[in-house]
Design a protein around this motif. Sequence first.
Motif, short mmCIF file in Angstrom:
data_model
loop_
_atom_site.label_atom_id
_atom_site.label_comp_id
_atom_site.label_asym_id
_atom_site.label_seq_id
_atom_site.Cartn_x
_atom_site.Cartn_y
_atom_site.Cartn_z
N VAL A 61 0.83 -1.37 -0.08
CA VAL A 61 -0.13 0.04 -0.16
C VAL A 61 0.82 1.34 -0.19
CG1 VAL A 61 -1.56 1.54 1.46
CG2 VAL A 61 -1.96 -1.01 0.94
N GLN A 62 1.87 1.02 0.61
CA GLN A 62 2.52 2.70 0.70
C GLN A 62 3.66 2.46 -0.48
OE1 GLN A 62 5.49 2.38 4.88
NE2 GLN A 62 4.69 3.96 5.18
N ARG A 63 3.84 1.14 -1.20
CA ARG A 63 4.92 1.52 -2.03
C ARG A 63 3.61 2.40 -3.77
NH1 ARG A 63 6.91 -3.14 -1.82
NH2 ARG A 63 4.91 -4.56 -2.78
N GLU A 64 2.28 0.97 -3.62
CA GLU A 64 1.87 1.38 -4.62
C GLU A 64 0.38 1.81 -4.11
OE1 GLU A 64 2.23 -2.71 -6.20
OE2 GLU A 64 4.12 -3.11 -5.55
N GLY A 65 -0.37 2.36 -3.38
CA GLY A 65 -1.44 2.30 -2.67
C GLY A 65 -2.18 1.59 -3.03
N ARG A 66 -2.14 0.23 -3.01
CA ARG A 66 -3.23 -0.13 -2.97
C ARG A 66 -2.08 -1.95 -2.62
NH1 ARG A 66 -5.32 -1.77 -8.91
NH2 ARG A 66 -7.05 -3.28 -7.11
N CYS A 67 -2.85 -2.65 -2.35
CA CYS A 67 -1.92 -4.52 -1.84
C CYS A 67 -2.72 -5.47 -2.68
CB CYS A 67 -2.39 -4.10 0.17
SG CYS A 67 -4.31 -4.79 0.03
N ARG A 68 -3.42 -5.24 -4.15
CA ARG A 68 -4.34 -6.30 -4.80
C ARG A 68 -3.04 -7.45 -4.78
NH1 ARG A 68 -8.25 -6.30 -8.31
NH2 ARG A 68 -9.27 -5.86 -6.30
N SER A 69 -1.80 -7.55 -5.15
CA SER A 69 -1.45 -9.02 -5.43
C SER A 69 -0.67 -9.65 -4.27
CB SER A 69 -0.27 -8.70 -6.55
OG SER A 69 1.13 -7.50 -5.40
N GLU A 70 -0.33 -8.79 -2.84
CA GLU A 70 -0.13 -9.70 -2.05
C GLU A 70 -1.87 -9.71 -0.99
OE1 GLU A 70 2.65 -10.12 -1.02
OE2 GLU A 70 4.20 -8.70 -1.95
N PHE A 71 -2.38 -9.39 -1.14
CA PHE A 71 -3.83 -9.53 -0.65
C PHE A 71 -4.63 -10.65 -1.24
CE2 PHE A 71 -8.14 -9.47 0.61
CZ PHE A 71 -8.05 -9.32 2.24
N SER A 72 -3.89 -10.90 -2.26
CA SER A 72 -4.45 -12.36 -2.82
C SER A 72 -3.79 -13.83 -2.21
CB SER A 72 -3.66 -12.77 -4.08
OG SER A 72 -2.69 -13.12 -4.43
N ARG A 73 -2.74 -13.27 -1.56
CA ARG A 73 -2.65 -14.71 -0.61
C ARG A 73 -3.22 -14.43 0.83
NH1 ARG A 73 3.57 -14.80 0.80
NH2 ARG A 73 3.61 -12.36 0.06
N ILE A 74 -3.85 -13.36 1.18
CA ILE A 74 -4.40 -13.66 2.43
C ILE A 74 -5.99 -13.87 2.04
CG2 ILE A 74 -5.98 -12.33 4.18
CD1 ILE A 74 -3.26 -12.52 4.67
N ARG A 75 -6.69 -13.96 1.12
CA ARG A 75 -7.51 -14.56 0.41
C ARG A 75 -7.78 -15.82 -0.29
NH1 ARG A 75 -11.24 -11.53 -1.97
NH2 ARG A 75 -10.83 -9.49 -1.80
N SER A 76 -6.91 -16.20 -0.28
CA SER A 76 -6.31 -17.22 -1.14
C SER A 76 -6.30 -18.37 0.65
CB SER A 76 -5.19 -18.50 -1.76
OG SER A 76 -4.38 -18.72 -0.80
#
Length: 438
Positions: A61-76
């Motif tokens: 989020v700090q780097r790119e303003g969102r966590c979409r790809s990292e959060f996919s690991r939480i999702r799965s």
Amino acid sequence: MALKVCKFGGTSMADGNVMTRVRGIILSDPERRYIVVSAPGKRYGDDIKVTDILYACFDAVQREGRCRSEFSRIRSRFTGIVRELGIDFDIETLLDETEAEIDGECSVDFTASRGEYLCARIMASLLGAEFVDAKDVIFFNDAGRLDTEKTYRTLSERVDGLGLVVIPGFYGTGADGRIRTFSRGGSDISGAVVAGAVNASLYENWTDVSGFYACDPKIVNSPKGISVMSYKELRELSYMGANVLHSDSIFPVRRANIPIQIKNTFRPEDAGTSIVPTSHFTPTGNIVTGIAGHRNFTVIYIEKSHMNAEIGFVRKVLTVLEKFGISIEHIPSGIDTMSVVMESSQVSGYRLREVLDGISEEVHPDFLRVTDNVALVATVGHGMSSSVGTSARLFKALAEAGINIKMIDQGSSEMNIIVGVGNDDCERCIAAIYHEFF
Ligand code: ASP
């Protein structure tokens, strides 16, 4: 009826199968009423804990303003858990909301806390229990410390009259109204806080080992288990590196003399370790209860003739350290000498030079020496105070193992002998002391 608070750690929440096992443990005892959970931990050796993935989400989020790809690991991870449990729980909507909040909040503590939050929501559904959010019942003050009075009052009122309750560990609300976490491993503290607030008869801490061992099983093969120890012994051993329980967990339960029982989720039949108020504790016959150590301390040794006669000498040295915001572990002293021991991370690089200059200016020592890469090893046990020759045996064992001692400090309660040795000798030192006393 007696009331138990049960905290389940990350390995007890790692996947749907273990959570089902936990459900069985909880429901097998109606006294188990208040359940505190960690975020899912590792399922196997090089797996990644949910909390660690969440810290990576925050970095994204700090780097790119969102966590979409990292959060996919939480999702799965969480969709997998709900699938394994086979419960009717809308995890997708909850995950969508959580992802959007992480992107929007841009707070490291909020992000890190979501593992416990999601896990507790699922666990409450699995148990048919009430979910009580830690943000509504655990509070920190301006100094970032637990606001005990507000927390106890709010928590006890909130759970009053409820049946089975699940509360996420690790976080609460800060004085600024935002989510704030304890330090890593802090769900142990949350469990202890809940136990204190509801005045539980027992705080059960469920983990993946059958209690404390007399020393780290990675150092000595199959060390003796500790069946009972006092709060004081727990504090000394966990502070020095026995990492079964967070070292700060002791404070909330100690206020109300609530015993702690360490239990193994994977071997619930094992007795585990009981931790009891120091005043109720009778040593079991062992001189030493346990040995623990950790590395990377720095020792500043100060020598000055007639130090003993110079009033305020120690205070002046400590004032310099205070000015640099350095917290001290030990201050062994002699007639004309004193040493100050601190974690090396506090005096890294140029800071050490500044601290030494500060001490020189303040007390004009004859001699100043710094030793780093020091490991501290604590030998702990109430039995030591009444038994003559304990130190002699300990030092002889170290001499026979060829270990050079850089520092010695015996706590004034006589239940603790601390030796400083080279980082590389840490494990051999623990093993030598263990074999002498067990
Ligand atoms: N999940 C947090 C951590 O990994 C807190 C806890 O498990 O106690 O540190």
